[in-house]
Motif scaffolding. Structure first.
Motif, PDB file in Angstrom:
ATOM      1  N   LYS A 111       0.835  -1.211   0.000  1.00 31.94           N
ATOM      2  CA  LYS A 111       0.000   0.000   0.000  1.00 31.94           C
ATOM      3  C   LYS A 111       0.868   1.258   0.000  1.00 31.94           C
ATOM      4  N   GLN A 117     -11.063   2.594  -5.844  1.00 30.88           N
ATOM      5  CA  GLN A 117     -10.895   2.453  -4.395  1.00 30.88           C
ATOM      6  C   GLN A 117     -11.805   3.394  -3.606  1.00 30.88           C
ATOM      7  N   ARG A 165     -18.733   1.196  -5.141  1.00 36.66           N
ATOM      8  CA  ARG A 165     -17.530   1.811  -5.700  1.00 36.66           C
ATOM      9  C   ARG A 165     -17.916   2.858  -6.744  1.00 36.66           C
TER      10      ARG A 165
END
Length: 692
Positions: free
Chosen positions: A62, A353, A361
């Protein structure tokens, strides 16, 4: 359990990433596929659908992916040539508006056709509206960057990328929850104030810091990184996606960095580490069953690809009508604006995201997969079309130069340099073994111009000026200068030896050259490629960047006085190339040698274009008053470097230009010059101009 804990270790994950980045892209490039495709494939293989060695949810992935994402947009901002934009500002804004609005409308229509909401449809439109100048190295290699259509397309990138990111910011804000007209006005107002602060504040702060920090490249590098992350954090504070801040930071420090060595280091770190991590993470996010399902029900992906290609073509066609461009210029504008890589992928990932309170989404997995297909298609199609269409472009009339080395580059400083002073060649000397040929080359050129040479010995500075090591180094420098003076006297040329004590050899050379108002620097060869040279820079790189005058880097295998045949590869008719031709002709005039201008054309280039190029080249050579035998040779071949290396076997010297090609997104592009330098068996002169 032990194996599982090993896989989850941040160090193991980072090691796997480095291994992938190091090995995979070169393999795919050998298969004539973009290296980034290899990174995506590696991400799929190592992710949840493959070997399960990497997890996109891990903190390590990440962090590195987030840094890669903002670095990608930062580099996209850095790569935009603001100077070119200023030259054709109005037309760049015009084409930028067209190539932004037409794809935006096409994307909205696609979204509505597939029953997406208005917000998601606008987001899909914004993904199609931007473009990445992936084919810029091709137009640079062909020497047509100065063509107005190319300049306008490059300038339009500012408009399309900024517009696409603004739409993204608004769509993400709307999707996040309750969104009223007041909150939209607040967001836009905050964004406007923030943009002004970043663009003007960071630009001012950067120029002040660089002016005060002088040559401290490490601190300058840290300042640029700090600017990047401050802008990204600031964007999040006002409720905007961080990649918007990264892009604005890139634009803000663009002028500050110019073409400095610090810029090269900033881009190098991004292109070899962080940006590849982002592409690997994109691969980790690809769900193979869902991806195959997207391809099996191919309509969404196909319609998005067709909408992008068609809308970009319509925008280029409208620009042709409005600005009276020809067909070749229209096709080049279209192909340059086709590739969807940097802004498109970063924005698509952000949208995917972004989840609202109900768990929905902003864009579906199908759209994300379709965008990846779009990236693959356009990243291959765009450069292919550019390579074909750009060969037919007309370049603006190049400066045909003069027969004097003192003036072939003078447009850099016409207001400062009236050329009333004596022609001066500075020759940095260090190695007594190669010093003779270097001095001979400089003496031949200086004698032809009725000038002088300045043999220059750089001695490394120490804290105490009476240090025995410094005394010994100065003594050795004096001996080298004495030898240089003896060699110069053989050529009956004025000599002014000089010693300089300096912390930095490259800056010492540039400063001494400026102090003596030098017209040319003639240097010996040093390693200019490889990891260490790319990371820390070489002396040649630094002198090329910091020098005020042209630099001739030489690798001489025999005395310059024995040179009889000189080869000059000519790929375009820019002023820099013509400067290389003049340099070769002047050197040939000294030795009564022959110059051959070699033009390697693509096999698909129409014969009429090759003939036209040859006639233009002939016109340039005939303008010279020098009585030098100059021939033009044209060869068809797909591998330019291989043809030049083969033809150079029959020559004593090859005169080359130092040219670097980059592309937004930090994607490496092989350099023809690098391969030639590595494999040529004859003597070489590599000409670099100021800031090259």
């Amino acid at each position: 359990m032990a194996i599982q804990s090993l896989v989850e270790s941040p160090i193991i994950a980072f090691t796997i990433l480095l291994t992938v980045i190091f090995t995979v892209p070169p393999i795919f490039e050998k298969l004539r596929l973009p290296g980034l495709v290899g990174l995506l494939v590696a991400g799929v293989i190592l992710g949840e659908n493959g070997l399960k060695l990497l997890n996109s949810e891990s903190d390590t992935i990440k962090l590195l992916s987030d840094i890669g994402k903002i670095y990608l947009m930062f580099v996209a901002g850095l790569e935009i040539d603001l100077e070119q934009f200023r030259k054709t500002k109005n037309r760049s804004i015009g084409f930028g508006t067209l190539t932004f609005l037409v794809p935006l409308i096409a994307g909205i229509l696609v979204g509505r056709l597939f029953n997406f909401g208005w917000n998601s449809s606008f987001l899909i439109g914004s993904l199609l509206a931007s473009h990445t100048l992936l084919a810029y190295p091709i137009v640079s290699r062909l020497g047509v960057v100065t063509n107005e259509a190319v300049t306008v397309t490059i300038g339009a990138t500012i408009f399309t990328d900024t517009g696409a990111l603004l739409v993204l910011a608004i769509c993400v804000g709307i999707h996040g929850g309750e969104f009223t007209a007041l909150s939209l006005a607040t967001l836009l107002g905050g964004l406007a104030i923030y943009s002004v602060v970043v663009l003007f504040g960071f630009d001012w702060a950067g120029k002040e810091f660089f002016r005060r920090s002088g040559d401290e490249q490490s601190n300058q590098f840290l300042f640029i990184l700090l600017a990047l992350f401050l802008a990204s954090v600031g964007a999040q504070v006002i409720g905007v996606e961080k990649i918007v801040g990264a892009f604005l930071a890139g634009l803000a420090v663009n002028d500050v960095l110019g073409r400095s060595p610090v810029k090269e280091k900033v881009e190098f770190i991004g292109s070899v580490l962080f940006i590849p991590c982002f592409f690997v993470d994109m691969g980790l996010l690809i769900d193979i069953p869902a991806f195959l399902k997207t391809l099996s029900s191919i309509w969404l992906a196909a319609v998005i690809v067709i909408a992008l290609i068609g809308s970009k073509f319509i925008a280029a066609f409208l620009a042709k009508l409005f600005y009276r461009y020809n067909t070749a210029e229209m096709l080049t504008m279209w192909s340059l604006s086709l590739p969807q890589v940097a802004a498109t992928l970063a924005a698509a990932l952000v949208a995917y995201q972004t989840v609202n309170p109900t768990g929905e989404r902003l864009i579906s997995e199908g759209v994300l997969n379709s965008v990846i297909v779009l990236m693959l298609v356009t990243a291959i199609l765009g450069p292919v079309i550019t390579a074909r269409s750009a060969t037919a472009l007309q370049v603006s009339d190049a400066d045909l130069g003069t027969d004097s080395l003192a003036t072939w580059w003078e447009s850099h400083e016409t207001e400062v340099e009236e050329q009333q002073h004596q022609f001066t060649v500075v020759v940095p000397i260090y190695n007594p073994q190669t010093q003779r040929y270097l001095i001979e080359m400089a003496a031949l050129l200086a004698r032809h111009e009725g000038g002088r040479i300045v043999p220059l010995a750089i001695t490394k500075a120490l804290i105490q000026m009476d240090d025995p090591q410094l005394v010994m180094a100065l003594d050795q420098s004096q001996k080298r200068l004495k030898l240089a003076q003896e060699i110069s006297q053989e050529f009956d040329v004025e000599v002014s030896p000089a010693i300089r004590i300096d912390d930095d050899a490259a800056l010492g050379i540039s400063r001494a050259s400026r102090e003596r108002n030098a017209n040319l620097v003639v240097m010996g060869w040093s390693q200019t490629t490889g990891f260490r040279a790319r990371l820390f820079g070489s002396v040649i790189d630094s002198v090329f960047w910091s020098s005020h005058c042209p630099v001739a880097v030489t690798r001489l295998l025999s005395s310059p006085t024995s040179i009889q045949r000189i080869l000059v590869p000519v790929g375009d008719l820019t002023r820099q190339t013509i400067g290389a031709v003049r340099f070769a002709q002047i050197l040939a005039d000294v030795n009564q040698a022959e110059v051959v201008l070699l033009h390697v054309s693509d096999r698909k280039t129409p014969p009429a274009l090759v003939e036209k190029f040859t006639s233009q080249l002939l016109e340039i050579t005939t303008k010279s008053q020098l009585q030098v035998k100059t021939n033009i040779q044209t060869v068809k071949g797909d591998d330019v470097a291989r043809v030049i290396i083969r033809e150079a076997q029959a020559f004593d010297l090859a005169v080359l230009r130092s040219v670097r090609y980059r592309t937004a997104g930090g994607l490496g592009v092989s350099q023809v010059t690098t391969q030639i330098l590595r494999e040529l068996k004859c003597s070489i002169v590599l000409l670099g101009e100021p800031h090259s």
